[in-house]
Design an enzyme around this catalytic site. Structure first.
Site, PDB file in Angstrom:
ATOM      1  CG  ASP A   1      60.731  64.808  -4.590  1.00  0.00           C
ATOM      2  OD1 ASP A   1      61.023  63.395  -5.790  1.00  0.00           O
ATOM      3  OD2 ASP A   1      60.507  64.008  -3.325  1.00  0.00           O
ATOM      4  CG  HIS A   2      65.291  62.804  -6.244  1.00  0.00           C
ATOM      5  ND1 HIS A   2      65.994  62.085  -4.010  1.00  0.00           N
ATOM      6  CD2 HIS A   2      63.225  62.770  -5.031  1.00  0.00           C
ATOM      7  CE1 HIS A   2      65.265  62.081  -3.411  1.00  0.00           C
ATOM      8  NE2 HIS A   2      63.586  62.347  -3.686  1.00  0.00           N
TER       9      HIS A   2
ATOM     10  CG  HIS B   1      64.959  59.152  -8.361  1.00  0.00           C
ATOM     11  ND1 HIS B   1      65.455  59.754  -7.371  1.00  0.00           N
ATOM     12  CD2 HIS B   1      63.295  59.622  -8.323  1.00  0.00           C
ATOM     13  CE1 HIS B   1      64.513  60.193  -6.592  1.00  0.00           C
ATOM     14  NE2 HIS B   1      63.235  59.593  -6.771  1.00  0.00           N
TER      15      HIS B   1
ATOM     16  CG  HIS C   1      59.813  60.833  -9.171  1.00  0.00           C
ATOM     17  ND1 HIS C   1      59.953  59.475  -8.335  1.00  0.00           N
ATOM     18  CD2 HIS C   1      59.629  60.379 -10.135  1.00  0.00           C
ATOM     19  CE1 HIS C   1      59.542  58.715  -8.840  1.00  0.00           C
ATOM     20  NE2 HIS C   1      58.962  59.327  -9.748  1.00  0.00           N
TER      21      HIS C   1
ATOM     22  CG  HIS D   1      61.869  55.550  -6.551  1.00  0.00           C
ATOM     23  ND1 HIS D   1      61.318  55.522  -5.428  1.00  0.00           N
ATOM     24  CD2 HIS D   1      61.912  56.423  -6.983  1.00  0.00           C
ATOM     25  CE1 HIS D   1      60.421  56.815  -5.389  1.00  0.00           C
ATOM     26  NE2 HIS D   1      60.560  57.290  -6.137  1.00  0.00           N
TER      27      HIS D   1
ATOM     28  CG  HIS E   1      62.318  60.785   0.937  1.00  0.00           C
ATOM     29  ND1 HIS E   1      61.720  60.295   0.626  1.00  0.00           N
ATOM     30  CD2 HIS E   1      63.240  62.118  -0.398  1.00  0.00           C
ATOM     31  CE1 HIS E   1      61.224  60.444  -1.152  1.00  0.00           C
ATOM     32  NE2 HIS E   1      61.488  61.250  -1.286  1.00  0.00           N
TER      33      HIS E   1
ATOM     34  CG  ASP F   1      63.259  58.759  -3.264  1.00  0.00           C
ATOM     35  OD1 ASP F   1      64.298  59.233  -2.764  1.00  0.00           O
ATOM     36  OD2 ASP F   1      62.214  59.145  -3.495  1.00  0.00           O
TER      37      ASP F   1
END
Lengths: 308, 308
Positions: A65-66, A61, A63, A141, A269, A211
């Site tokens: 941090d990914h 996805h 976000h 998520h 995570h 997530d």
């Protein structure tokens, strides 16, 4: 070889020696990068992973941090002289984002990037090659998110060498036997395949779920996978907060693993509120014993085993 | 306090223990971040730098190795609860790039980001506060690029305590004396300022030049700065390649330092073809003796000195 290297296990922000989301799965010496948080290019370098062997990148996805590590991974690949095409699989938007960033930073990729925008609402096979298939499936998520299921294809059967001699099997007949056929000899006799071959190797499988909130619709998809990475951002006393933020607790990750009957559960995570991860491990193990901590830089491998 | 921490010295890609471009200048406990390559948020964390103290970020140009760390720095600031506004100074394009990335990654900054797009063709003062001024000036790279000159403002004078007693100077007269005035006593006498105060502290200055080809128009701008960071991507045998790629050699960096009469030269932005940096240092020192290597994580400070 079926080997998972975890690059980072921290949620949202780096925490002490925990880096951001990223994993490299090595199947038969082809590398598959799964998620790509900031610093992924450093982690790959520090862990001695050859980025030239990465031909497929899967992003769960968008976000940051990914995916914020993609810019650096892609430009570093170019600096290393890459010309081979690269495929990226992600929810929609990534292509536009990367192309915009490349435009503003005066960068033109010397290799082709094939962007595959995946429908996040359905289960779909997104890659098939000689060794494996990759299936994307919906996660739960705050934004469109997918998980990935990587399954080895069935292995060709190994013929028992003595049997070739015993039945005088010619070279031309070998391929059919390796694919499961019986042997029809020149006298019209039939030697059943099971007498000629060893029990086959079991194809191995790995699933990545990060997530996601707890959701039992994952169970049939994850049924019987050998190794499951399932996020466990929080301890179970924060179950309400987990649900609100689209994350899972230790107990929830372990429950999915238990009900789906997976081989091994790797949790990760982690929220930066947890310094000591053993309390998360203990909680998960109370539901699913074969749980291990995902640890940055650790390697988790599945051996080849014959079906008995 | 006037203290420079170098976060990274590697050009283009990280190399062994050399990270990407980034520096933090601490002037009177306010932190100024200069360039922001990928991994800057890790470097800040690892070096114990308080990101909440950073209110100004200066970006020299939009090549990825100088700005890909911004996404992570900005989102991490938000995760730490920041609400104070932040100012960013850069060539044009950065605002659009960051806003596009934030849009695709579903991120809304909880604090105001003031983007200041700097004219890269002229010398211009871009910030003034209580302690310092920051001036941007053109560099000579492949894309629009600016350097930064940070100069402390003149310090107020320190009154010699004994003189206050000796001349019975009232509190109301102190401020004028600190600003350089003489003291007029009640009998109509004049005590000259030089008798009442210590010699003033010398305002300190720092200039950042990365990335740039050798260009003598930099000399008048850099004239007499106390500390100069000038890129020295290559040894001098690669002078042609340096010119082609908009970079400088050791000898060129040292020549600029020499002609501009700076206090100290710090070289950096090293090509990953050099493992041993001492050969670069030696070459630079052959032209300008007071050269030091920029080393990741090292701190370079300027002491306060009175003008004599």
């Amino acid at each position: 070889m079926f080997e998972l290297t975890i690059l980072g296990t921290s949620a949202a922000v780096p925490y002490k020696d925990r880096y951001l989301a990223g994993q490299v799965l090595n199947v038969q010496s082809e590398l598959y990068l799964i998620d790509c948080g900031e610093g992924t290019q450093f982690r790959i370098k520090d862990l001695g992973i050859r980025k030239s062997k990465i031909n497929h990148i899967f992003i769960s996805h968008l976000h940051g941090d990914h995916c914020f590590g993609l810019f650096g991974v892609l430009t570093s690949m170019a600096m290393s002289g890459r010309t081979d095409p690269l495929s990226i699989y992600s929810p929609s938007g990534l292509k536009d984002m990367i192309e915009t960033v490349f435009q503003y930073t005066y960068y033109q990729s010397p290799f082709t990037i094939n962007f595959n925008e995946i429908n996040t609402q359905i289960v779909s096979q997104i890659l098939e090659n000689q060794y494996l298939t990759v299936t994307a499936f919906p996660l739960y998520h705050r934004i469109p998110t997918i998980g990935f299921l990587i399954k080895e294809k069935p292995f060709p059967l190994n013929i028992i060498p003595e049997k070739i001699e015993q039945y005088q099997i010619p070279y031309s007949a070998i391929k059919a036997i390796k694919n499961g056929g019986d042997y029809h000899n020149t006298e019209g006799g039939i030697i059943p395949n099971s007498e000629l071959t060893l029990p086959p190797y079991k194809p191995r499988s790995y699933a990545y779920c990060s997530d996601t909130a707890y959701n039992e619709t994952l169970v049939p998809i994850l049924e019987g996978v050998d190794m499951l990475y399932h996020e466990a951002t929080f301890m179970h006393d924060m179950a309400d907060h987990a649900t609100e933020t689209g994350h899972s607790t230790t107990i929830q990750a372990a429950t999915i693993a238990q009900v789906a009957g997976v081989g091994q559960l790797i949790i990760g995570h982690y929220s930066s509120r947890y310094e000591n991860l053993n309390i998360l491990l203990d909680e998960a193990k109370s539901v699913f014993e074969n749980t291990v901590l995902g640890i940055d830089g650790n390697v988790y491998s599945l051996d080849l085993q014959r079906i008995i």
